[in-house]
Scaffold this active site. Structure first.
Site, PDB file in Angstrom:
ATOM      1  N   ASP A   1      11.631 -26.768   6.897  1.00 31.92           N
ATOM      2  CA  ASP A   1      11.143 -27.383   8.131  1.00 31.92           C
ATOM      3  C   ASP A   1      10.344 -28.653   7.892  1.00 31.92           C
ATOM      4  O   ASP A   1      10.118 -29.438   8.818  1.00 31.92           O
ATOM      5  CB  ASP A   1      10.210 -26.404   8.860  1.00 31.92           C
ATOM      6  CG  ASP A   1      10.982 -25.375   9.656  1.00 31.92           C
ATOM      7  OD1 ASP A   1      12.151 -25.633   9.974  1.00 31.92           O
ATOM      8  OD2 ASP A   1      10.401 -24.313   9.957  1.00 31.92           O
TER       9      ASP A   1
HETATM   10  C1  GLC Z   1       5.195 -25.782   9.422  1.00 28.63           C
HETATM   11  C2  GLC Z   1       5.278 -24.863   8.212  1.00 28.63           C
HETATM   12  C3  GLC Z   1       6.627 -24.240   8.067  1.00 28.63           C
HETATM   13  C4  GLC Z   1       7.051 -23.645   9.377  1.00 28.63           C
HETATM   14  C5  GLC Z   1       7.004 -24.726  10.489  1.00 28.63           C
HETATM   15  C6  GLC Z   1       7.461 -24.233  11.836  1.00 28.63           C
HETATM   16  O1  GLC Z   1       5.933 -26.906   9.223  1.00 28.63           O
HETATM   17  O2  GLC Z   1       4.932 -25.527   7.013  1.00 28.63           O
HETATM   18  O3  GLC Z   1       6.601 -23.258   7.058  1.00 28.63           O
HETATM   19  O4  GLC Z   1       8.336 -23.129   9.265  1.00 28.63           O
HETATM   20  O5  GLC Z   1       5.690 -25.189  10.582  1.00 28.63           O
HETATM   21  O6  GLC Z   1       6.471 -23.633  12.562  1.00 28.63           O
HETATM   22  C1  GLC Z   2       9.004 -20.878   7.764  1.00 23.88           C
HETATM   23  C2  GLC Z   2      10.010 -20.789   8.887  1.00 23.88           C
HETATM   24  C3  GLC Z   2      11.409 -20.923   8.374  1.00 23.88           C
HETATM   25  C4  GLC Z   2      11.536 -22.102   7.471  1.00 23.88           C
HETATM   26  C5  GLC Z   2      10.520 -22.057   6.358  1.00 23.88           C
HETATM   27  C6  GLC Z   2      10.555 -23.243   5.457  1.00 23.88           C
HETATM   28  O1  GLC Z   2       9.050 -19.708   7.020  1.00 23.88           O
HETATM   29  O2  GLC Z   2       9.897 -19.590   9.585  1.00 23.88           O
HETATM   30  O3  GLC Z   2      12.287 -21.037   9.461  1.00 23.88           O
HETATM   31  O4  GLC Z   2      12.830 -22.112   6.971  1.00 23.88           O
HETATM   32  O5  GLC Z   2       9.239 -21.958   6.924  1.00 23.88           O
HETATM   33  O6  GLC Z   2      10.060 -24.397   6.063  1.00 23.88           O
END
Ligand code: GLC
Ligand code: GLC
Length: 812
Positions: free
Chosen positions: A483
């Protein structure tokens, strides 16, 4: 240092020191009604949706930590204490918290009185039942004053925290004998209320927080408890609560049980009222009557235990490694069930308001629980696919109450569609239920756009094909699985979220090698599905796209010693020796290895060796290295995290299994096992003071080698780590892998393991499997027999009629 121990016979973790390094929690309920409960009884309850139907109030990130819960106060002469230690924090003579499968028992003892509280949500019940047993262990009689306490949330957990100009005027309660009702807003748009009841006459109550607490008192010193006298307050606005007051006389040796029920009721529009302004309590009374004696409660708990016996009996192992066995047989499977229920919505790190059910997250979660509850997996797949768009793209999440997709946490993540192929094929392999592909499933929740589920797989596949960049690699969109690798955001504004800000894809050359690997793995799955269905032309077409992708990766995705991570907006490399920082990443190396891209030329081996050399550390494999030490506007959120945390070189446990599976594809069982053990919580119990989160469940992230405090975990419970690790250990290390036409047995284990046993229920048959490894190899099935009869030239148990079978497998 440990704060408790495992009790495997009871499937419990037993906490013996209440001051754990972080609240160690458990989940009650597995359908519709849920509660979170910490080892000191903190937490909250909700119906279906932690955002829209929050029943009780909780204060995240508060001082002191873990504030708000279902509290019992016991006043014994001048001493006031709580069985869970908090909130009073009176020093207890004894304390124990047992977190079990969907129930928690907390026991405290003070001055010869013991208080044992059992908390659980009985099966198919919209209530949390609490049985409190008070025992007088002294030689003289005791006159105790008992106060219960819970604080209502005004349903919408977001508004509850911010809209005070309205909230302070809406609260309404009703008091009826020993039942305290929370009926805020019931008269207008709402048809639901909550209640808190006890199965005994009470000597008083309070329903107004200020009256109970005193405006400037903390949870540890409610005015009413200090004074030992209920105020009989009726809440009008402000903050409604529910507190019972009971005078308890106990003879020496005597025990008294009190059963509290915290429930939720919905009434039909024409059945809302008993009389004008008085709510219809029939359904509440039914629930209360169902659990109003200790016998009934004990029977309901026994039923819950049987339910779990059954769920956990589908896959059990006996490897001789105690810690591994307890993870596989109990806790990892349990955590998978919890991620099924909540995706990423409600934990002690996820506040239950931001993230509903994620498209990619929920599909990945499926591989951890599909063998336990295939029917509910089927429903889940349909729910998820219903939020997809006709062009294959997806809403990134949907809200559990409405099951409708929304863009609250952003959109345009180009990996999303591929996960639907993973979820769906995992389901068919487990169940053999091909009919799911014929199921009519809406697009964008619009029934008039419904198509068979198979069509959704096609558009998922094509979404990648239709969004290729200059190197023939998948365009990344807002981000892929990571993300925080936001290659099209260019955000300068600290007030905007990388997930929801504008996604500038116009003219972008940003491509993802992670999606490329993912596409090859699940593209092949799609091809296989097509072949099984006799859609050979479609299979041909898809196969060509997969082959093209393999070619593109080899031509443009190899950096010499590992796979690149991506190309940025301008077409520059990411995850390359050319970069100053972030030269190598875990995700693309995991997925391209799982896909076996270039395995014949040694690429996979080289890539995984580089991962070992550059990313591995004492506590697991970090996401990237060297960590970013400044903000790169063209990379986005990843470079906003301090080094060693989260997506910036943290040990993001979710993706460690991708490397582990890659290792098993190479047949390197010792390496796979070493990686697995490093992040496996039961193996970290002895360093709990460093690890911080529960030793019985995985956390999303462990601080990496570049962090201030390597080894410290955060964000436990709701993480794809649960399902990916269960999938990896059960299907790739122990190697018992469901397939369309049978059960594949293909272990990849450490050379010094001589044998292990497993029981696997599969399509109605039960297989008792014994794997022996007389020559100390890592991988390779030499012989497989079923009930003494050798299966010719293969390592697959074919589909067999219902019954029990003994399977002998010899490696060598
Ligand atoms: C932030 C986190 C990531 C998560 C995303 C969505 O970017 O670092 O882990 O998946 O938020 O909420
Ligand atoms: C968080 C989110 C997932 C994402 C990950 C890496 O765990 O839930 O959707 O892939 O972060 O950013």
């Amino acid at each position: 240092m440990k704060f408790g121990h495992f009790d495997d016979d009871n499937r419990e973790y037993v906490i013996t020191n209440p001051a754990t390094p972080w609240p160690w929690i458990n989940y009650l309920g597995n359908k519709d009604f849920f509660s979170l409960i910490s080892n000191t009884a903190g937490g909250y309850a909700f119906y279906k949706d932690a955002k829209f139907r929050r029943l009780t109030r909780y204060r995240y990130n508060n001082v002191p930590m873990d504030s708000g819960g279902r509290y019992f106060y016991i006043k014994d002469d001048k001493t006031i204490w709580s069985p869970g230690w908090k909130p009073c924090k009176t020093k207890l003579d004894q304390y124990e918290c047992r977190h079990g499968m969907n129930y928690t028992k907390i026991k405290g003892e003070k001055d010869g009185v013991s208080a044992e509280a059992l908390f659980f949500v009985p099966l198919n019940t919209h209530a949390e039942v609490q049985k409190l047993s008070l025992t007088n262990n002294t030689k003289s009689s005791k006159n105790l004053k008992l106060f219960s306490f819970t604080e209502w949330a005004l349903w919408n957990a977001v508004a509850d925290m911010e809209n005070f100009q309205r909230n302070f005027s809406t609260g309404e309660v009703e008091i009826d004998g020993s039942t305290l009702y929370h009926k805020t807003e019931y008269k207008e748009r709402r048809n639901h209320f909550a209640f808190y009841s006890v199965n005994t006459p009470i000597d008083g109550y309070d329903t107004d927080r200020e009256s109970f607490m005193g405006l400037y008192n903390g949870f540890h010193e409610p005015q009413v408890v200090l004074e030992g006298q209920a105020k009989m307050s009726t809440a009008h606005g402000w903050s409604p609560i529910a507190s019972h007051y009971i005078e308890v006389d106990l003879q020496p040796g005597e025990t008294k049980d009190f059963i509290f029920t915290l429930g939720y009721v919905e009434n039909d529009e024409d059945n809302k009222w008993e009389s004008k302004g008085v709510i219809n309590k029939d359904k509440a009374n039914e629930i209360i009557a169902k659990f109003n004696t200790s016998d009934k409660v004990d029977a309901a708990l026994a039923e819950l235990r049987t339910y779990w016996d059954d769920l956990l009996s589908n896959y059990t192992v006996n490897t001789g490694h105690e810690k591994l066995d307890r993870m596989v047989n109990i806790w990892n499977q349990y955590q998978c069930m919890i991620t099924f229920c909540f995706s990423r919505s409600a934990s002690f790190f996820e506040s239950g308001i931001g993230r509903g059910m994620g498209f990619r997250d929920s599909n990945q979660d499926l591989i951890g629980f599909v063998h336990q509850i295939p029917d509910r997996a089927r429903e889940r797949i349909i729910d998820i696919a219903s939020t997809q768009f006709p062009d294959g793209s997806c809403y990134h999440q949907y809200q559990p109450l409405t099951k409708k997709g929304n863009n609250d946490i952003g959109s345009g993540f180009n990996d999303d569609p591929m996960w639907l192929i993973l979820g769906t094929t995992a389901y068919i392999k487990e169940t053999g239920d091909w009919s799911i592909l014929d199921e009519q499933v809406p697009y964008d929740n619009d029934e008039s756009l419904a198509q068979p589920l198979f069509h959704h797989l096609t558009v998922s596949f094509d979404h990648v094909v239709n969004n290729l960049g200059p190197h023939g690699l998948p365009l990344i969109g807002r981000a892929d699985w990571n993300d925080c690798l936001n290659l099209n955001c260019f955000s300068r504004d600290p007030n905007e979220s990388f997930q929801t800000t504008e996604n500038k894809t116009e003219g972008s050359k940003a491509e993802s090698l992670m999606i490329a690997g993912l596409f090859v793995v699940y593209g092949r799955e799609y091809v296989e599905v097509c072949r099984k269905l006799g859609k050979n032309e479609e299979a041909e077409r898809a196969q060509q796209h997969v082959d093209n992708m393999v070619r593109s990766v080899k031509a443009h995705g190899w950096d010499g010693d590992w796979f690149l991570r991506a190309y940025d907006f301008f077409g520059n490399k990411i995850g390359s020796q050319e970069n100053d920082e972030g030269q190598i990443f875990i995700e693309s190396n995991g997925w391209c290895s799982m896909a076996g891209i270039g395995i014949e030329d040694g690429l996979v081996e080289k890539a995984l060796n580089s991962v070992k050399e550059k990313l591995d550390c004492e506590y697991g494999i970090v996401l990237n290295n060297p960590a970013y030490t400044k903000y790169y506007i063209e990379y986005g959120e990843i470079s906003t995290y301090p080094k060693g945390y989260k997506e910036n070189a943290g040990i993001f446990c979710h993706n460690n299994p991708w490397i582990i599976i890659g290792e098993t594809i190479l047949g390197r069982g010792d390496q796979a096992w070493e990686y697995f053990r490093k992040i496996c919580p039961a193996y970290l119990e002895d360093i709990s003071e460093l690890h911080k989160t529960e030793p019985y469940v995985y956390a999303q992230m462990i601080a990496g080698k570049d962090a201030f405090k390597p080894g410290e975990a955060k964000n436990s419970w709701l993480t794809g780590t649960a399902s990916w690790n269960f999938y990896t250990i059960s299907q790739y290390i122990l190697g018992i892998r469901p397939d369309y036409d049978g059960l594949i047995i293909d272990p990849c284990i450490p050379a010094d393991w001589r044998s292990f046993e497993a029981t696997r229920k599969f399509r109605g048959a039960t297989f008792k499997i014994r794997v022996t490894n007389p020559n100390g190899v890592n991988k390779g099935v030499k012989r497989l027999s079923i009930d003494g009869e050798e299966v010719e030239g293969g390592n697959m148990i074919p589909l067999l009629p219902k019954g029990h079978y003994t399977v002998e497998v010899e490696l060598g």
